[in-house]
Design a protein around this motif. Structure first.
Motif, PDB file in Angstrom:
ATOM      1  N   TYR A 129     -10.044  -4.428  -9.811  1.00 24.00           N
ATOM      2  CA  TYR A 129      -8.752  -4.475 -10.505  1.00 24.00           C
ATOM      3  C   TYR A 129      -7.983  -3.170 -10.338  1.00 24.00           C
ATOM      4  O   TYR A 129      -6.752  -3.178 -10.195  1.00 24.00           O
ATOM      5  N   SER A 130      -8.693  -2.054 -10.346  1.00 24.21           N
ATOM      6  CA  SER A 130      -8.053  -0.762 -10.119  1.00 24.21           C
ATOM      7  C   SER A 130      -7.440  -0.708  -8.719  1.00 24.21           C
ATOM      8  O   SER A 130      -6.342  -0.170  -8.518  1.00 24.21           O
ATOM      9  N   GLY A 131      -8.158  -1.280  -7.743  1.00 29.82           N
ATOM     10  CA  GLY A 131      -7.630  -1.350  -6.375  1.00 29.82           C
ATOM     11  C   GLY A 131      -6.379  -2.198  -6.304  1.00 29.82           C
ATOM     12  O   GLY A 131      -5.409  -1.844  -5.612  1.00 29.82           O
ATOM     13  N   PHE A 132      -6.375  -3.326  -7.012  1.00 30.46           N
ATOM     14  CA  PHE A 132      -5.178  -4.162  -7.096  1.00 30.46           C
ATOM     15  C   PHE A 132      -4.007  -3.342  -7.624  1.00 30.46           C
ATOM     16  O   PHE A 132      -2.902  -3.371  -7.070  1.00 30.46           O
ATOM     17  N   SER A 133      -4.249  -2.633  -8.724  1.00 35.13           N
ATOM     18  CA  SER A 133      -3.201  -1.837  -9.350  1.00 35.13           C
ATOM     19  C   SER A 133      -2.636  -0.815  -8.376  1.00 35.13           C
ATOM     20  O   SER A 133      -1.425  -0.641  -8.258  1.00 35.13           O
ATOM     21  N   ASN A 134      -3.531  -0.163  -7.631  1.00 33.77           N
ATOM     22  CA  ASN A 134      -3.108   0.847  -6.662  1.00 33.77           C
ATOM     23  C   ASN A 134      -2.265   0.237  -5.550  1.00 33.77           C
ATOM     24  O   ASN A 134      -1.246   0.814  -5.136  1.00 33.77           O
ATOM     25  N   SER A 135      -2.680  -0.940  -5.072  1.00 35.91           N
ATOM     26  CA  SER A 135      -1.899  -1.627  -4.027  1.00 35.91           C
ATOM     27  C   SER A 135      -0.504  -1.967  -4.526  1.00 35.91           C
ATOM     28  O   SER A 135       0.504  -1.715  -3.845  1.00 35.91           O
TER      29      SER A 135
END
Length: 201
Positions: A158-164
């Protein structure tokens, strides 16, 4: 023993074991075991922060497995090489290694390492500001998440999603995934610095 010493912060003794393991492995005939032992030696050097020693052994493991066409054994070697490449700022090599690992998975129909390979690939793409490509990979990972996944790993996705989404300036979507990350952080008692970074985001 080398790994145990490294994890116990007995670095000098651990390095001696890793060097001995590498030396013994050099004298073996090419085999699956030889490739595996090189990777284990590389893993010890890696955890010690000796990236030169790690790269040397990972590459020897790769060369042995490639020479013997050990496709299944190549996958974890490529994963470790990819992580090391990223640490050394060799991002193109990391991306190439992850993609080659995925290619082999489809070739031999073995997908055990698919989630971590996709995750590391997506992180590397985000790090290179290739946010759309990273998002496309995270979407693939999202479809694989089920109730058996550890909450800590899901929060990383989810953190990766947010960063993208932040990189793509889609801030409303980024906030949705950032909030999901924070919720999981609170449930898992994550380290303070990781939680604070998420709150700052």
């Amino acid at each position: 023993l080398g790994w145990a010493l490294a994890m116990s912060n007995q670095k000098d003794d651990s390095r001696i074991q890793a060097t001995q393991l590498e030396s013994l492995t050099n004298n073996l005939k090419d085999s699956k075991d030889k490739s595996s032992l090189y990777m284990r030696a590389g893993g010890i050097f890696h955890i010690l922060g000796d990236r030169v020693g790690a790269a040397s052994n990972y590459n020897k493991a790769y060369d042995t497995a490639e020479k013997l066409q050990l496709k299944k054994e190549l996958i974890p070697i490529l994963v470790n090489l990819g992580v090391l490449n990223s640490e050394l700022k060799e991002h193109k090599s990391a991306i190439d290694n992850y993609n080659y690992a995925l290619e082999i998975m489809y070739e031999i129909n073995d997908f055990r390492y698919k989630p971590p390979v996709l995750f590391n690939l997506a992180l590397t793409l985000n790090g290179q500001k290739m946010y759309q490509e990273g998002l496309d990979i995270f979407l693939q990972i999202d479809e694989m998440i089920d109730e058996n996944w550890p909450k800590g790993r899901v929060s990383q996705v989810y953190s990766g999603f947010s960063n993208s989404y932040m990189g793509l300036q889609e801030y409303a979507k980024a906030k949705i995934y950032n909030d999901k990350t924070l919720k999981l952080h609170n449930e898992t008692g994550v380290q303070d610095d990781v939680r604070i970074m998420t709150e700052v985001a």
